[in-house]
Design an enzyme around this catalytic site. Structure first.
Site, PDB file in Angstrom:
ATOM      1  CG  ASP A 171      -0.231  -0.330   2.501  1.00 18.69           C
ATOM      2  OD1 ASP A 171       0.930   0.102   2.675  1.00 18.69           O
ATOM      3  OD2 ASP A 171      -0.814  -1.037   3.342  1.00 18.69           O
ATOM      4  CG  ASP A 203       0.557   4.187   4.521  1.00 20.20           C
ATOM      5  OD1 ASP A 203      -0.523   3.889   3.979  1.00 20.20           O
ATOM      6  OD2 ASP A 203       1.141   3.455   5.337  1.00 20.20           O
ATOM      7  CG  ASP A 253       8.146   2.307  13.106  1.00 25.31           C
ATOM      8  OD1 ASP A 253       8.670   2.822  12.108  1.00 25.31           O
ATOM      9  OD2 ASP A 253       7.232   1.459  13.033  1.00 25.31           O
TER      10      ASP A 253
END
EC number: 2.7.7.19
Length: 491
Positions: free
Chosen positions: A102, A104, A184
């Site tokens: 996907d 983002d 992260d």
């Protein structure tokens, strides 16, 4: 000390945030006293490298490889005057030559401003507000640049932490630099601009990508406490991308693994699907065990795990994961029900034997009680939806039904909607379990035979009744027949 806790006005800090800071301060002090060496401080804002900008001819990303819908969103945001970038896994996978699952987007526009631009937008999320731009089945996720959660200074910045430091609410908006600091892993802090085709690296992610090294941004313990799911993500990315977890990133995981118990059970279900149904289930399972994470997700299985991982149940789990990976590679359908049925099968058999021995229940009753107990215990940790637990029960119950091969029992079993899954489950068991080889081979012949040949197979089936179906022997002495007293005839 007052400056340490109250660098911001007290009215701007939530009680949970204050508790978290007190806990962090205590850990810092205790680290000095116990070890004699001062622990590394836990910075609120991790140090980020100076932004490195690569022009179009310095990186390999092409717009041809990016989703057309993602480009539409980027162009509209840019046209409206907002800074917007493709970010995270999509950029990382493109640089690795892989096809992203996907795409983002991160932008300076707030969720409300995004919704005003797109009629096909819906806002989701409580912990962090996100915008989903829907193009049929394709959904482009758009997030506002995140800021640091301690910078709570107006109604746009809403944050809350638990006493353990876990972020409960994180609607804190900031700049692209702050957003990069809140990512992260360094390999996920890469931003691509569709406006000038540049690639932006804030945390040395390109270098780590080249070295196949997974590096957490900021202090690992603090980041794991903010969101314990990051430990699962570390394992998932390491296996998926064939990377090694850096020593500083890996060091706290084993000790902090129990923090996963504080994660909502529904969220853990979604995370387990990413862990085990993405084509890397076997490697993920082994690394989760190594870091004490699998034991937190499936606490009932802990008693069945052995140091060498070579028990019957462990070999059964590994074989199930190998088959799952093969099905994903072949683009075949995989279902969470079969996965969970395989993972928890050992718990059900073990608990059923305990109940049979302790209470003297027939095997069937003990087995069904064990099914209920195991599923109830597991759904408290991972909220497996009812539509899947129903299928799991059917797969397990059919293992008993398939032992009955006379009369119409085989035909009725084959009419069950979950027969095929149960049949595959039986064949999988026969590859590692002893004593069911004859049963599984009989069913293979029965399934592949023509209807007119199945009657003969039923006649030739073993006459042994399935376990637990034998009626208990009645050892009570029969009462002697009463004899009529003498003289009764004449009376």
């Amino acid at each position: 000390m007052g400056r340490y806790f109250f660098g911001l006005p007290s009215t701007e800090l939530s009680r949970c945030t204050i508790f978290s800071q007190i806990a962090n301060f205590c850990r810092k002090v205790l680290g000095k006293e116990e070890g004699g060496v001062q622990m590394d401080s836990e910075p609120q804002a991790p140090v980020i490298h100076e932004r490195r900008i690569l022009s179009r001819d310095e990186h390999s990303i092409s717009r041809k490889e990016i989703s057309e819908n993602a480009l539409k969103v980027l162009y509209r945001l840019n046209k409206a005057g907002y800074e917007a970038y493709l970010v995270g896994g999509g950029v990382r996978d493109l640089l690795l030559g892989q096809t992203p699952k996907d795409f983002d987007i991160a932008t300076e526009a707030t969720p409300e401003q995004i919704k005003a631009l797109f009629g096909n937008c819906r806002l989701i999320g409580r912990r962090f507000r996100l915008a989903h731009i829907v193009f049929g089945r394709d959904v482009i996720e758009v997030a506002t640049f995140r800021g640091h959660h301690h910078q709570v200074n107006n109604s746009r910045h809403i944050s809350a932490q638990s006493e353990e430091g876990m972020l409960l609410r994180d609607n804190v908006y900031g700049t692209i630099e702050e957003d990069a600091e809140r990512r992260d892993f360094t390999v996920n802090a890469l931003y691509y601009s569709a406006k000038d085709f540049t690639l932006h690296d804030f945390a040395g992610g390109l270098e780590d990508l080249h070295a196949r090294r997974l590096e957490l941004i900021g202090d690992p313990e603090t980041r794991y406490r903010e969101d314990p799911v990051r430990m699962l993500r570390a394992v998932r990315f390491a296996v998926k991308l064939d990377m090694s977890i850096s020593p500083r990133t890996a060091m706290p995981i084993h000790e902090l693994a129990p923090l996963l118990q504080d994660i909502p059970a529904a969220r853990l279900f979604e995370e387990t699907l990413k862990l085990f149904l993405a084509g890397h289930a076997l490697g993920t399972y082994r690394m989760l065990r190594e870091y004490n994470l699998f034991q937190q997700l499936f606490p009932q299985l802990t008693a069945l795990l052995t140091p060498n991982g070579d028990s019957v149940y462990e070999r059964f789990i590994e074989q199930a994961l190998i088959d799952t990976d093969a099905r994903v590679r072949d683009d075949k359908r995989v279902t969470p029900a079969f996965l969970y049925a395989a993972l928890l099968w050992g718990c059900v058999e073990r608990r059923a034997r305990e109940l049979e021995n302790e209470s003297g229940l027939p095997w069937h009753d003990a087995f069904m009680m064990a099914v209920n107990e195991v599923l109830d215990n597991q759904t408290r940790v991972i909220a497996v939806p009812r539509r899947f637990t129903t299928d799991i029960r059917d797969i397990w119950a059919l293992q008993l039904r398939m032992t009955r091969r006379q009369g119409r029992h085989p035909e009725r079993a084959m009419e069950h909607p979950k027969f095929r899954a149960a049949y595959d489950f039986l064949l999988l068991r026969s590859r590692v379990e002893r004593g069911i080889g004859e049963l599984s081979s009989w069913w293979e012949r029965y399934v592949e035979s023509a209807p007119e040949s199945r009657m003969q197979l039923q006649k030739s089936a073993s006459r042994d009744e399935p376990r637990g179906e034998k009626k208990p022997r009645n050892n009570r002495r029969r009462r002697p027949r009463r004899r009529k007293p003498s003289g009764a005839q004449s009376a």
